[in-house]
Design an enzyme around this catalytic site. Structure first.
Site, PDB file in Angstrom:
ATOM      1  N   ASP A 101       0.864  -1.176   0.000  1.00 53.87           N
ATOM      2  CA  ASP A 101       0.000   0.000   0.000  1.00 53.87           C
ATOM      3  C   ASP A 101       0.907   1.235   0.000  1.00 53.87           C
ATOM      4  O   ASP A 101       2.086   1.158   0.375  1.00 53.87           O
ATOM      5  CB  ASP A 101      -0.884  -0.038   1.249  1.00 53.87           C
ATOM      6  CG  ASP A 101      -1.616   1.259   1.492  1.00 53.87           C
ATOM      7  OD1 ASP A 101      -2.291   1.734   0.558  1.00 53.87           O
ATOM      8  OD2 ASP A 101      -1.498   1.808   2.604  1.00 53.87           O
ATOM      9  N   GLY A 133      -4.986   2.640  -3.412  1.00 54.95           N
ATOM     10  CA  GLY A 133      -6.246   3.240  -3.819  1.00 54.95           C
ATOM     11  C   GLY A 133      -6.069   4.360  -4.818  1.00 54.95           C
ATOM     12  O   GLY A 133      -7.043   4.843  -5.404  1.00 54.95           O
ATOM     13  N   ASN A 162      -9.116  -0.830   3.275  1.00 55.70           N
ATOM     14  CA  ASN A 162      -8.993  -1.210   1.861  1.00 55.70           C
ATOM     15  C   ASN A 162      -7.799  -2.121   1.607  1.00 55.70           C
ATOM     16  O   ASN A 162      -7.615  -2.618   0.491  1.00 55.70           O
ATOM     17  CB  ASN A 162      -8.978   0.016   0.940  1.00 55.70           C
ATOM     18  CG  ASN A 162      -7.761   0.905   1.135  1.00 55.70           C
ATOM     19  OD1 ASN A 162      -6.920   0.685   2.003  1.00 55.70           O
ATOM     20  ND2 ASN A 162      -7.683   1.946   0.322  1.00 55.70           N
ATOM     21  N   ASP A 211      -2.343  -0.521   5.941  1.00 54.52           N
ATOM     22  CA  ASP A 211      -2.748   0.116   7.200  1.00 54.52           C
ATOM     23  C   ASP A 211      -4.244   0.332   7.342  1.00 54.52           C
ATOM     24  O   ASP A 211      -4.711   0.688   8.429  1.00 54.52           O
ATOM     25  CB  ASP A 211      -2.041   1.478   7.341  1.00 54.52           C
ATOM     26  CG  ASP A 211      -2.577   2.513   6.368  1.00 54.52           C
ATOM     27  OD1 ASP A 211      -3.011   3.590   6.807  1.00 54.52           O
ATOM     28  OD2 ASP A 211      -2.582   2.249   5.160  1.00 54.52           O
TER      29      ASP A 211
END
Length: 247
Positions: free
Chosen positions: A10, A45, A199, A196
């Site tokens: 991420d 994202g 998502n 974290d």
């Protein structure tokens, strides 16, 4: 003992510190990881336009999972998979945001727009991938969770407790990583996934080793296999050292 072949990272709150930078230690150990033949994949994202500078900084040449799995790219300029959302759904989600007076943003194939930059005339011509809401009003958040399912069948996650991120049902970072694994002939059991937020949960749960950051949401920490240090403490570098290179 599993030999891991792929590291899925991420970005915000994980790879990046609070100033949206890649620390020197994270960059150093990602380079070392790649020198040892480990594939490093950004799974975020963000849309491809907001991934590009970091991908180039790390000199990556690997696939990318973008917009929470809404897109998978073979590299910066070669799209592999896209899961679009019908404009009618995007428009209804936007009207819901206006009705509840909450902030919203969305990704289309050309970039990101928000409540301040929405173009009514152009919107219907775009191909849409993700929609998001943000509010600190608990009543508005509850109303969103009640009314969103009336608009369509969606995958709801968040990158912070004050937001909701929306993709088509079944589209997650895990589904994106499965596409990457097929592309590279890697098994999900050979993946280390680090994140974290909500998502990130799907990929953390499905990966061979799921790692929560020290700054992660509590549910993510509870469901991860291990917890590393925070994004302000080079948590990604420590994952590489402890669990991948084992030094």
């Amino acid at each position: 003992m599993t030999t891991f072949k792929l590291l899925a990272l991420d970005m915000d709150g994980t790879l990046l510190n609070d100033r949206k930078e890649i620390s020197r230690q994270n960059a150093k150990w990602i380079a070392t990881c790649r020198e040892q033949g480990i594939i490093v994949v950004l799974s975020t994202g963000r849309g491809i336009q907001l991934i590009r500078p970091y991908y180039e900084q790390l000199q990556l040449d690997s696939p990318i999972v973008a917009v929470n799995g809404g897109e998978v790219w073979k590299g910066l300029d070669q799209q592999y998979v896209r899961h679009a959302m019908p404009f009618e759904q995007i428009d209804r989600l936007r009207r819901l945001a206006l009705d509840l007076d909450v902030w919203y943003w969305a990704y289309h194939t050309e970039g990101k727009v928000n409540r301040n930059t929405w173009d009514e005339l152009a919107a219907g011509q775009m191909e849409w991938i993700k929609f998001g809401f943000r509010t600190e009003d608990s009543a508005a958040m509850a109303a969103l969770h009640e009314r969103i399912p009336q608009i369509g069948d969606f995958e709801l996650t968040n990158s912070h407790p004050t937001n909701i991120e929306i993709n088509p049902a079944g589209i997650t970072k895990a589904s994106g990583l499965r596409e990457v694994c097929k592309l590279l002939d890697v098994r999900m059991q050979e993946v280390v996934a680090v994140g974290d937020s909500a998502n990130d949960l799907a990929m953390i749960v499905e990966a061979g080793l799921g790692v929560a950051m020290g700054n992660a949401q509590e549910e993510v920490k509870l469901r991860a296999d291990v917890v590393t240090d925070s994004n302000e403490e080079d948590g990604v570098a420590k994952v590489i050292q402890r669990y991948i290179l084992r030094i």
